[in-house]
Motif scaffolding. Structure first.
Motif, PDB file in Angstrom:
ATOM      1  N   ALA A 115       0.850  -1.190   0.000  1.00  0.00           N
ATOM      2  CA  ALA A 115       0.000   0.000   0.000  1.00  0.00           C
ATOM      3  C   ALA A 115       0.885   1.239   0.000  1.00  0.00           C
ATOM      4  CB  ALA A 115      -0.890  -0.006   1.235  1.00  0.00           C
ATOM      5  N   PHE A 116       0.493   2.241  -0.773  1.00  0.00           N
ATOM      6  CA  PHE A 116       1.252   3.487  -0.820  1.00  0.00           C
ATOM      7  C   PHE A 116       0.295   4.636  -1.067  1.00  0.00           C
ATOM      8  CE2 PHE A 116       3.400   6.799  -3.294  1.00  0.00           C
ATOM      9  CZ  PHE A 116       4.329   7.199  -2.352  1.00  0.00           C
ATOM     10  N   ASP A 117       0.360   5.650  -0.223  1.00  0.00           N
ATOM     11  CA  ASP A 117      -0.459   6.851  -0.381  1.00  0.00           C
ATOM     12  C   ASP A 117       0.491   8.012  -0.623  1.00  0.00           C
ATOM     13  OD1 ASP A 117      -2.228   8.936  -0.358  1.00  0.00           O
ATOM     14  OD2 ASP A 117      -3.136   8.445   1.572  1.00  0.00           O
ATOM     15  N   GLY A 118       0.620   8.416  -1.864  1.00  0.00           N
ATOM     16  CA  GLY A 118       1.551   9.474  -2.230  1.00  0.00           C
ATOM     17  C   GLY A 118       0.984  10.870  -2.107  1.00  0.00           C
ATOM     18  N   ARG A 119      -0.213  10.974  -1.549  1.00  0.00           N
ATOM     19  CA  ARG A 119      -0.819  12.302  -1.415  1.00  0.00           C
ATOM     20  C   ARG A 119      -0.141  13.098  -0.297  1.00  0.00           C
ATOM     21  NH1 ARG A 119      -6.699  11.123   0.033  1.00  0.00           N
ATOM     22  NH2 ARG A 119      -5.575   9.647   1.356  1.00  0.00           N
ATOM     23  N   SER A 120      -0.121  14.408  -0.470  1.00  0.00           N
ATOM     24  CA  SER A 120       0.410  15.270   0.585  1.00  0.00           C
ATOM     25  C   SER A 120      -0.598  15.325   1.728  1.00  0.00           C
ATOM     26  CB  SER A 120       0.645  16.683   0.043  1.00  0.00           C
ATOM     27  OG  SER A 120      -0.599  17.321  -0.216  1.00  0.00           O
ATOM     28  N   GLN A 121      -0.164  15.881   2.864  1.00  0.00           N
ATOM     29  CA  GLN A 121      -1.064  16.018   4.005  1.00  0.00           C
ATOM     30  C   GLN A 121      -2.259  16.894   3.643  1.00  0.00           C
ATOM     31  OE1 GLN A 121      -0.722  14.337   7.053  1.00  0.00           O
ATOM     32  NE2 GLN A 121      -2.832  15.015   7.199  1.00  0.00           N
ATOM     33  N   ALA A 122      -2.029  17.945   2.859  1.00  0.00           N
ATOM     34  CA  ALA A 122      -3.121  18.832   2.449  1.00  0.00           C
ATOM     35  C   ALA A 122      -4.147  18.084   1.597  1.00  0.00           C
ATOM     36  CB  ALA A 122      -2.574  20.036   1.690  1.00  0.00           C
ATOM     37  N   GLU A 123      -3.677  17.205   0.699  1.00  0.00           N
ATOM     38  CA  GLU A 123      -4.599  16.422  -0.127  1.00  0.00           C
ATOM     39  C   GLU A 123      -5.404  15.445   0.729  1.00  0.00           C
ATOM     40  OE1 GLU A 123      -2.360  16.169  -4.427  1.00  0.00           O
ATOM     41  OE2 GLU A 123      -1.512  15.042  -2.753  1.00  0.00           O
ATOM     42  N   CYS A 167      -7.415  24.212   2.278  1.00  0.00           N
ATOM     43  CA  CYS A 167      -6.744  23.007   1.768  1.00  0.00           C
ATOM     44  C   CYS A 167      -6.584  23.067   0.252  1.00  0.00           C
ATOM     45  CB  CYS A 167      -7.507  21.750   2.170  1.00  0.00           C
ATOM     46  SG  CYS A 167      -7.397  21.343   3.911  1.00  0.00           S
ATOM     47  N   LEU A 168      -7.614  23.552  -0.441  1.00  0.00           N
ATOM     48  CA  LEU A 168      -7.544  23.681  -1.901  1.00  0.00           C
ATOM     49  C   LEU A 168      -6.416  24.618  -2.326  1.00  0.00           C
ATOM     50  CD1 LEU A 168     -11.257  23.832  -3.109  1.00  0.00           C
ATOM     51  CD2 LEU A 168      -9.480  22.281  -3.923  1.00  0.00           C
ATOM     52  N   ARG A 169      -6.257  25.747  -1.605  1.00  0.00           N
ATOM     53  CA  ARG A 169      -5.178  26.682  -1.934  1.00  0.00           C
ATOM     54  C   ARG A 169      -3.811  26.019  -1.750  1.00  0.00           C
ATOM     55  NH1 ARG A 169      -8.687  30.231   0.714  1.00  0.00           N
ATOM     56  NH2 ARG A 169      -7.503  30.092   2.662  1.00  0.00           N
ATOM     57  N   ILE A 170      -3.646  25.263  -0.673  1.00  0.00           N
ATOM     58  CA  ILE A 170      -2.367  24.592  -0.411  1.00  0.00           C
ATOM     59  C   ILE A 170      -2.096  23.548  -1.489  1.00  0.00           C
ATOM     60  CG2 ILE A 170      -1.139  23.073   1.186  1.00  0.00           C
ATOM     61  CD1 ILE A 170      -2.691  24.515   3.465  1.00  0.00           C
ATOM     62  N   VAL A 171      -3.121  22.769  -1.836  1.00  0.00           N
ATOM     63  CA  VAL A 171      -2.962  21.732  -2.857  1.00  0.00           C
ATOM     64  C   VAL A 171      -2.592  22.365  -4.200  1.00  0.00           C
ATOM     65  CG1 VAL A 171      -4.222  20.013  -4.222  1.00  0.00           C
ATOM     66  CG2 VAL A 171      -4.424  20.022  -1.726  1.00  0.00           C
ATOM     67  N   ARG A 172      -3.214  23.474  -4.555  1.00  0.00           N
ATOM     68  CA  ARG A 172      -2.884  24.150  -5.817  1.00  0.00           C
ATOM     69  C   ARG A 172      -1.421  24.615  -5.817  1.00  0.00           C
ATOM     70  NH1 ARG A 172      -8.185  27.094  -5.336  1.00  0.00           N
ATOM     71  NH2 ARG A 172      -9.635  25.800  -6.487  1.00  0.00           N
ATOM     72  N   ARG A 173      -0.968  25.191  -4.683  1.00  0.00           N
ATOM     73  CA  ARG A 173       0.433  25.620  -4.584  1.00  0.00           C
ATOM     74  C   ARG A 173       1.378  24.438  -4.724  1.00  0.00           C
ATOM     75  NH1 ARG A 173      -1.031  29.084  -0.208  1.00  0.00           N
ATOM     76  NH2 ARG A 173      -0.263  27.516   1.236  1.00  0.00           N
ATOM     77  N   GLU A 174       1.046  23.321  -4.061  1.00  0.00           N
ATOM     78  CA  GLU A 174       1.883  22.127  -4.153  1.00  0.00           C
ATOM     79  C   GLU A 174       1.958  21.612  -5.585  1.00  0.00           C
ATOM     80  OE1 GLU A 174       1.108  20.237   0.308  1.00  0.00           O
ATOM     81  OE2 GLU A 174      -0.060  19.492  -1.387  1.00  0.00           O
ATOM     82  N   LEU A 184       7.729  21.484 -16.097  1.00  0.00           N
ATOM     83  CA  LEU A 184       6.527  21.819 -16.863  1.00  0.00           C
ATOM     84  C   LEU A 184       6.143  23.288 -16.733  1.00  0.00           C
ATOM     85  CD1 LEU A 184       4.440  18.659 -15.953  1.00  0.00           C
ATOM     86  CD2 LEU A 184       5.796  19.076 -18.011  1.00  0.00           C
ATOM     87  N   GLY A 185       6.938  24.068 -15.994  1.00  0.00           N
ATOM     88  CA  GLY A 185       6.647  25.485 -15.832  1.00  0.00           C
ATOM     89  C   GLY A 185       5.473  25.709 -14.901  1.00  0.00           C
ATOM     90  N   ASN A 186       5.027  26.934 -14.857  1.00  0.00           N
ATOM     91  CA  ASN A 186       3.906  27.309 -14.001  1.00  0.00           C
ATOM     92  C   ASN A 186       2.609  27.105 -14.768  1.00  0.00           C
ATOM     93  OD1 ASN A 186       1.941  28.548 -12.472  1.00  0.00           O
ATOM     94  ND2 ASN A 186       3.204  30.318 -11.937  1.00  0.00           N
ATOM     95  N   PRO A 187       1.724  26.192 -14.320  1.00  0.00           N
ATOM     96  CA  PRO A 187       0.496  25.942 -15.067  1.00  0.00           C
ATOM     97  C   PRO A 187      -0.464  27.133 -15.048  1.00  0.00           C
ATOM     98  CG  PRO A 187       0.495  24.717 -13.002  1.00  0.00           C
ATOM     99  CD  PRO A 187       1.843  25.348 -13.138  1.00  0.00           C
ATOM    100  N   GLY A 188      -0.189  28.114 -14.196  1.00  0.00           N
ATOM    101  CA  GLY A 188      -1.046  29.297 -14.144  1.00  0.00           C
ATOM    102  C   GLY A 188      -0.644  30.351 -15.160  1.00  0.00           C
TER     103      GLY A 188
END
Length: 196
Positions: A115-123, A167-174, A184-188
């Motif tokens: 088992a592996f959960d590669g999500r960040s704490q924010a996710e 949490c959404l803001r943190i996930v977007r930054r990550e 891949l550069g900045n997607p924004g």
């Protein structure tokens, strides 16, 4: 400090640090006889690491061997290490930086069925908040109740919605940082070229 924020267990990792000055001690340089060391410590107790830099001109270079980075994470989740960098010369010692290094597991070293959960704490937090909101919508809107001498008070829905947005803001930054780290550069951002 130029130390990486994230390393993968089992990888060779290198970085360099430049000379600097201190108002009291003056110039802190490798060529001036100063040593620079990074000390890593974690909540798991044993297994810390003290990494001494190699003189490189007036600064220092650092290298984690594959064995050293593998020792930072032998499990299946991200391990967080606190680090402190300090310069020494004779009896003088100066702390020059502190921070956190995250060591990701070596997926090739894990069993394919592990088992592996590669999500960040924010996710993970975002998923938990959304699950709580869903349960509230599906009949769990009770915010406070008591049974005998015991009582339970849940967060109001407005507070959960605010937490979800944070949490959404943190996930977007990550994700932006990860995209940039992967080249891949900045997607924004986007570029437009006009042909004349």
């Amino acid at each position: 400090m130029k130390i990486p924020l994230i390393v993968n267990a089992g990888d060779s990792v290198g970085w360099s640090e430049v000379a600097f000055s201190d108002p009291v001690l003056g110039q802190i340089t490798a060529s001036g006889g100063w040593s620079l060391t990074f000390s890593f410590r974690g909540t798991q107790g044993a297994g810390g690491l003290d990494l001494v830099g190699t003189a490189a001109g007036s600064g220092w270079s650092f290298a984690l061997t594959p064995a050293q980075s593998a020792a930072l994470n032998s499990g299946s989740s991200v391990v967080v290490w606190s680090w402190q960098a300090y310069a020494t010369k004779a009896a003088a010692r100066l702390t020059v930086g502190t921070g956190v290094l995250r060591a990701r597991p070596n997926l090739a070293g894990l069993a394919a069925t592990a088992a592996f959960d590669g999500r960040s704490q924010a996710e993970q937090d975002l998923e938990a908040v959304r699950a709580e909101l869903k349960s509230r919508v599906n009949g769990g809107l009770t915010v406070e109740y008591s049974i005998g001498a015991r009582s339970l008070k849940k967060e109001p829905v407005a507070a959960l919605l605010e937490l979800e947005q944070r949490c959404l803001r943190i996930v977007r930054r990550e994700r932006k940082a990860q995209a940039a780290a992967n080249g891949l550069g900045n997607p924004g951002r986007f570029a437009v070229r006009f042909r004349g």
